[in-house]
Design a protein around this motif. Structure first.
Motif, PDB file in Angstrom:
ATOM      1  N   LYS A  96     -25.414 -29.089 -64.967  1.00 15.94           N
ATOM      2  CA  LYS A  96     -25.122 -27.683 -65.249  1.00 15.94           C
ATOM      3  C   LYS A  96     -24.623 -26.963 -64.008  1.00 15.94           C
ATOM      4  O   LYS A  96     -24.717 -27.461 -62.894  1.00 15.94           O
ATOM      5  CB  LYS A  96     -26.380 -26.994 -65.767  1.00 15.94           C
ATOM      6  N   VAL A  97     -24.057 -25.811 -64.244  1.00 16.43           N
ATOM      7  CA  VAL A  97     -23.594 -24.957 -63.162  1.00 16.43           C
ATOM      8  C   VAL A  97     -24.803 -24.229 -62.574  1.00 16.43           C
ATOM      9  O   VAL A  97     -25.569 -23.602 -63.296  1.00 16.43           O
ATOM     10  CB  VAL A  97     -22.560 -23.945 -63.707  1.00 16.43           C
ATOM     11  N   PHE A 127     -21.535 -23.562 -72.029  1.00 17.74           N
ATOM     12  CA  PHE A 127     -22.737 -23.157 -71.285  1.00 17.74           C
ATOM     13  C   PHE A 127     -23.148 -21.755 -71.697  1.00 17.74           C
ATOM     14  O   PHE A 127     -22.302 -20.863 -71.818  1.00 17.74           O
ATOM     15  CB  PHE A 127     -22.470 -23.127 -69.775  1.00 17.74           C
ATOM     16  N   PHE A 168     -27.643 -20.828 -65.801  1.00 19.84           N
ATOM     17  CA  PHE A 168     -26.947 -21.522 -66.867  1.00 19.84           C
ATOM     18  C   PHE A 168     -27.823 -22.606 -67.492  1.00 19.84           C
ATOM     19  O   PHE A 168     -28.652 -23.233 -66.820  1.00 19.84           O
ATOM     20  CB  PHE A 168     -25.668 -22.171 -66.337  1.00 19.84           C
ATOM     21  N   GLY A 169     -27.618 -22.818 -68.782  1.00 18.88           N
ATOM     22  CA  GLY A 169     -28.239 -23.945 -69.455  1.00 18.88           C
ATOM     23  C   GLY A 169     -27.530 -25.233 -69.075  1.00 18.88           C
ATOM     24  O   GLY A 169     -26.536 -25.223 -68.340  1.00 18.88           O
ATOM     25  N   SER A 170     -28.036 -26.338 -69.591  1.00 17.84           N
ATOM     26  CA  SER A 170     -27.497 -27.651 -69.235  1.00 17.84           C
ATOM     27  C   SER A 170     -26.169 -27.966 -69.912  1.00 17.84           C
ATOM     28  O   SER A 170     -25.523 -28.947 -69.579  1.00 17.84           O
ATOM     29  CB  SER A 170     -28.504 -28.748 -69.592  1.00 17.84           C
TER      30      SER A 170
END
Lengths: 118, 112
Positions: A42-43, B87, B102-104
């Motif tokens: 993820k970011v 995301f 942020f989510g994965s």
């Protein structure tokens, strides 16, 4: 449409070396950010910057990291002594208005700098 | 405080619908949705601020539940161009400058 520009697009460095990632945010934007994304993950938020100082930073943003706005257009991320785990895509972002609870603005992301630490 | 996204991945045919969920254990100030294509930067889709809000354009829309702990992104009659990783980014009211978490991500693949 105006865009956030990042250079270089790819950076390869040796472990322990210093790197500087450069960003030119959109000209009338006031808030600037660095995010990173490890491959396939993820970011992650690193830091936000407003009025020439850091507003927020995450646990990732330790003493090895620093940000600077050296002139009216550039926004840089410096990693003082790179580690293997710093390898990631680093995104710069900017937003027009304040990032406070009063207003809410979308982020404009640059295309990223792929950092590879060997 | 990372939001939980589901599903992790979805594959569908052109024209089919998909729903991506994003949930938090705490009430959120806002939810952002971004789409990222492979090798590119995330691109903003929309922000939801109010409980019960629904917004969107054409065939991509999103909702934010009344308790502001859950948001869903709806993609209807999907097109090939919808493929990418979605995301959700969430903000909790902290009184300070924005920090989007942020989510994965949800990997969406639309096949012809």
């Amino acid at each position: 449409e105006p865009e956030v520009t990042q250079t270089p697009s790819h950076q390869v460095t040796q472990m322990g070396q210093e790197v500087i990632l450069r960003c030119v945010p959109i000209s009338n934007h006031l808030y600037f950010y660095w995010y990173r994304q490890i491959l396939g993950q993820k970011v992650e938020f690193l830091v936000s910057f407003y009025n020439n100082e850091i507003s927020e930073k995450s646990e990732i943003f330790d003493d090895q990291f620093s940000v600077e706005r050296p002139d009216g257009s550039n926004f840089t991320l410096k990693i003082r002594s790179t580690k293997l785990e710093d390898s990631a895509m680093y995104f710069c972002a900017s937003s027009e208005v304040g990032q406070t609870l009063v207003t809410n603005e979308k982020l404009f992301f640059g295309s990223g700098t792929q950092l590879s630490v060997l | 405080q990372q939001p939980v996204q589901s599903p992790q991945a979805v594959i569908l045919r052109e024209g089919e619908d998909a729903v991506i969920n994003c949930s938090s254990s705490k009430a959120l100030y806002s939810v952002h949705w971004y789409r990222q294509k492979h090798g590119e930067a995330p691109v903003f889709l929309m922000i939801l601020l109010k409980g019960g809000e629904q917004k969107g354009h054409e065939k991509i829309s999103a909702s934010f539940n009344e308790k502001k702990q859950q948001s869903s992104l709806y993609l209807t009659a999907s097109q090939l161009s919808y493929s990418g990783t979605y995301f959700c980014g969430t903000e909790i009211a902290t009184g300070s400058a924005r920090q989007l978490t942020f989510g994965s991500g949800t990997q969406l693949t639309v096949l012809p």
